[in-house]
Design a protein around this motif. Structure first.
Motif, PDB file in Angstrom:
ATOM      1  N   UNK A 106      50.721  22.253  45.739  1.00  0.00           N
ATOM      2  CA  UNK A 106      52.017  21.693  46.149  1.00  0.00           C
ATOM      3  C   UNK A 106      52.957  21.911  44.968  1.00  0.00           C
ATOM      4  N   UNK A 107      53.784  22.946  45.058  1.00  0.00           N
ATOM      5  CA  UNK A 107      54.614  23.329  43.912  1.00  0.00           C
ATOM      6  C   UNK A 107      55.703  22.314  43.601  1.00  0.00           C
ATOM      7  N   UNK A 108      56.049  21.475  44.565  1.00  0.00           N
ATOM      8  CA  UNK A 108      57.136  20.523  44.350  1.00  0.00           C
ATOM      9  C   UNK A 108      56.670  19.128  43.953  1.00  0.00           C
ATOM     10  N   UNK A 109      55.585  18.657  44.537  1.00  0.00           N
ATOM     11  CA  UNK A 109      55.197  17.263  44.310  1.00  0.00           C
ATOM     12  C   UNK A 109      53.749  17.076  43.876  1.00  0.00           C
ATOM     13  N   UNK A 110      52.996  18.163  43.718  1.00  0.00           N
ATOM     14  CA  UNK A 110      51.598  18.029  43.325  1.00  0.00           C
ATOM     15  C   UNK A 110      51.452  17.433  41.933  1.00  0.00           C
ATOM     16  N   UNK A 111      50.403  16.660  41.742  1.00  0.00           N
ATOM     17  CA  UNK A 111      50.156  16.031  40.448  1.00  0.00           C
ATOM     18  C   UNK A 111      49.533  17.002  39.456  1.00  0.00           C
ATOM     19  N   UNK A 112      48.957  18.100  39.977  1.00  0.00           N
ATOM     20  CA  UNK A 112      48.297  19.092  39.135  1.00  0.00           C
ATOM     21  C   UNK A 112      49.036  20.422  39.263  1.00  0.00           C
ATOM     22  N   UNK A 113      49.283  21.065  38.124  1.00  0.00           N
ATOM     23  CA  UNK A 113      49.929  22.384  38.108  1.00  0.00           C
ATOM     24  C   UNK A 113      49.122  23.322  37.211  1.00  0.00           C
ATOM     25  N   UNK A 114      49.249  24.617  37.453  1.00  0.00           N
ATOM     26  CA  UNK A 114      48.561  25.613  36.644  1.00  0.00           C
ATOM     27  C   UNK A 114      49.506  26.228  35.636  1.00  0.00           C
ATOM     28  N   UNK A 115      49.077  26.274  34.377  1.00  0.00           N
ATOM     29  CA  UNK A 115      49.845  26.923  33.316  1.00  0.00           C
ATOM     30  C   UNK A 115      49.103  28.177  32.869  1.00  0.00           C
ATOM     31  N   UNK A 116      49.816  29.287  32.789  1.00  0.00           N
ATOM     32  CA  UNK A 116      49.203  30.542  32.339  1.00  0.00           C
ATOM     33  C   UNK A 116      48.978  30.465  30.836  1.00  0.00           C
ATOM     34  N   UNK A 117      47.735  30.734  30.419  1.00  0.00           N
ATOM     35  CA  UNK A 117      47.406  30.715  28.994  1.00  0.00           C
ATOM     36  C   UNK A 117      47.013  32.090  28.472  1.00  0.00           C
ATOM     37  N   UNK A 118      46.780  33.038  29.384  1.00  0.00           N
ATOM     38  CA  UNK A 118      46.418  34.389  28.971  1.00  0.00           C
ATOM     39  C   UNK A 118      46.688  35.341  30.131  1.00  0.00           C
ATOM     40  N   UNK A 119      47.125  36.565  29.829  1.00  0.00           N
ATOM     41  CA  UNK A 119      47.321  37.570  30.870  1.00  0.00           C
ATOM     42  C   UNK A 119      47.154  38.966  30.289  1.00  0.00           C
ATOM     43  N   UNK A 120      46.837  39.912  31.177  1.00  0.00           N
ATOM     44  CA  UNK A 120      46.726  41.313  30.769  1.00  0.00           C
ATOM     45  C   UNK A 120      46.869  42.201  31.996  1.00  0.00           C
ATOM     46  N   UNK A 121      47.143  43.475  31.753  1.00  0.00           N
ATOM     47  CA  UNK A 121      47.256  44.450  32.840  1.00  0.00           C
ATOM     48  C   UNK A 121      46.892  45.836  32.318  1.00  0.00           C
TER      49      UNK A 121
END
Length: 147
Positions: free
Chosen positions: A56-71
């Motif tokens: 739930x991008x608007x009201x969810x209590x939990x969100x994901x934060x990007x800590x690493x990425x690659x391509x």
């Protein structure tokens, strides 16, 4: 001499999303700019989670934060050809998930690019890591490949 890594195929991924390229995705060299690939990655992950009711991008209590990425870029993509994004989960931890994404040129079987990013799931207010909610874990388990 360094050996090139093999390119993934559609069979390596569990969920697919067609993405329409846009004129503005191309750069002056006539192909999709490298930074746009990360937008495609973000799109397939969030589309999957939102459609399954796991985010739930608007009201969810939990969100994901990007800590690493690659391509890894192996072939060009370009407007106006469509792209198909493939998604799988390489690692499903207590509070972190590593998403693995492939971008395919239209209906091609070999990936044009493969990337990954890790989300650490945190409490929206405190920004402290939390265990994955049950509905999120249930949505992600079918994508786990053990790669």
């Amino acid at each position: 001499m360094t050996e090139r890594p093999t390119r993934g195929t559609r069979a390596d991924y569990r969920h697919f999303l067609p993405i329409t390229t846009r004129w503005m995705d191309n750069d002056v060299y006539g192909h999709v700019n490298n930074v746009v690939y990360y937008g495609y990655f973000d799109t397939v992950v969030n589309e999957y989670l939102i459609r399954r009711g796991a985010l739930d991008i608007h009201a969810g209590h939990v969100i994901g934060l990007v800590v690493e990425s690659s391509c890894r870029y192996m072939a060009s993509l370009a407007f106006p050809k469509p792209v198909t994004a493939g998604l799988r989960v390489g690692r499903l931890g207590n509070s972190a998930v590593t998403y693995e994404i492939a971008l395919f040129d239209g209906d091609a079987d070999l990936a044009a690019a493969e990337g990954r990013f890790t989300h650490v799931y945190v409490d929206r207010e405190s920004r402290r890591p939390v265990s994955l909610p049950a509905e999120l874990r249930a949505a992600l388990e079918p994508l786990v490949t053990g790669t």
